[in-house]
Design a protein around this motif. Sequence first.
Motif, PDB file in Angstrom:
ATOM      1  N   GLU A   1      41.303  35.990  41.921  1.00 41.30           N
ATOM      2  CA  GLU A   1      40.262  35.213  42.519  1.00 41.30           C
ATOM      3  C   GLU A   1      39.392  34.863  41.247  1.00 41.30           C
ATOM      4  N   LYS A   2      38.638  33.625  41.319  1.00 43.87           N
ATOM      5  CA  LYS A   2      37.960  33.162  40.029  1.00 43.87           C
ATOM      6  C   LYS A   2      36.492  34.224  40.282  1.00 43.87           C
ATOM      7  N   ALA A   3      36.095  34.605  41.265  1.00 52.48           N
ATOM      8  CA  ALA A   3      35.086  35.464  41.497  1.00 52.48           C
ATOM      9  C   ALA A   3      35.200  36.703  40.695  1.00 52.48           C
ATOM     10  N   GLY A   4      36.236  37.165  40.527  1.00 53.23           N
ATOM     11  CA  GLY A   4      36.644  38.421  39.564  1.00 53.23           C
ATOM     12  C   GLY A   4      36.272  38.084  38.135  1.00 53.23           C
ATOM     13  N   LEU A   5      36.432  36.936  37.640  1.00 54.73           N
ATOM     14  CA  LEU A   5      36.162  36.477  36.296  1.00 54.73           C
ATOM     15  C   LEU A   5      34.566  36.457  36.142  1.00 54.73           C
ATOM     16  N   ILE A   6      33.770  35.869  37.141  1.00 54.73           N
ATOM     17  CA  ILE A   6      32.426  36.148  37.139  1.00 54.73           C
ATOM     18  C   ILE A   6      31.748  37.522  37.208  1.00 54.73           C
ATOM     19  N   ALA A   7      32.534  38.395  38.032  1.00 54.74           N
ATOM     20  CA  ALA A   7      32.132  39.534  38.393  1.00 54.74           C
ATOM     21  C   ALA A   7      32.372  40.681  36.935  1.00 54.74           C
ATOM     22  N   SER A   8      33.341  40.208  36.132  1.00 62.20           N
ATOM     23  CA  SER A   8      33.883  40.866  34.981  1.00 62.20           C
ATOM     24  C   SER A   8      32.710  40.737  33.902  1.00 62.20           C
ATOM     25  N   ILE A   9      32.291  39.502  33.941  1.00 64.63           N
ATOM     26  CA  ILE A   9      31.301  39.309  32.768  1.00 64.63           C
ATOM     27  C   ILE A   9      29.848  39.959  33.243  1.00 64.63           C
ATOM     28  N   ILE A  10      29.503  39.934  34.511  1.00 67.72           N
ATOM     29  CA  ILE A  10      28.430  40.442  34.802  1.00 67.72           C
ATOM     30  C   ILE A  10      28.725  42.173  34.587  1.00 67.72           C
ATOM     31  N   PHE A  11      29.548  42.714  34.932  1.00 69.53           N
ATOM     32  CA  PHE A  11      29.700  43.956  34.728  1.00 69.53           C
ATOM     33  C   PHE A  11      29.742  44.268  33.148  1.00 69.53           C
ATOM     34  N   ALA A  12      30.446  43.482  32.450  1.00 67.48           N
ATOM     35  CA  ALA A  12      30.392  43.541  30.836  1.00 67.48           C
ATOM     36  C   ALA A  12      28.837  43.721  30.489  1.00 67.48           C
ATOM     37  N   CYS A  13      28.111  42.727  31.056  1.00 62.20           N
ATOM     38  CA  CYS A  13      26.681  42.830  30.625  1.00 62.20           C
ATOM     39  C   CYS A  13      25.964  44.127  31.027  1.00 62.20           C
ATOM     40  N   ILE A  14      26.188  44.423  32.093  1.00 64.01           N
ATOM     41  CA  ILE A  14      25.665  45.907  32.698  1.00 64.01           C
ATOM     42  C   ILE A  14      26.232  47.082  31.620  1.00 64.01           C
ATOM     43  N   ILE A  15      27.590  47.057  31.342  1.00 61.25           N
ATOM     44  CA  ILE A  15      27.912  47.828  30.317  1.00 61.25           C
ATOM     45  C   ILE A  15      27.368  47.796  28.980  1.00 61.25           C
ATOM     46  N   LEU A  16      26.926  46.694  28.429  1.00 61.50           N
ATOM     47  CA  LEU A  16      26.485  46.291  27.206  1.00 61.50           C
ATOM     48  C   LEU A  16      24.891  46.941  27.273  1.00 61.50           C
ATOM     49  N   PHE A  17      24.180  46.748  28.508  1.00 60.88           N
ATOM     50  CA  PHE A  17      22.699  47.205  28.582  1.00 60.88           C
ATOM     51  C   PHE A  17      22.760  48.615  28.385  1.00 60.88           C
TER      52      PHE A  17
END
Length: 83
Positions: A57-73
Amino acid sequence: MGLLWTIIIGFIIGLIAKLIYPGKQQLGLVVTTLLGIGGSLLAGYVGQAFGWYHAGEKAGLIASIIFACIILFIYGKIKNRQI
């Protein structure tokens, strides 16, 4: 072919996370790719465990970006602490 797509999508997600996250990040190509892959894996695990979405689902792509930002933080906090 699946591994190649994982690397390509991970790199794209890592780039998007770096663009969204404020400030300048000194990350190389490999770390950016690993950031995106890690965000995707974490988002897939958490999102499907909580039943927020199903695989593909496309929500997985959005969640992937959000979690990548969390990992970057988290990566930035750990890196700044070592200096």
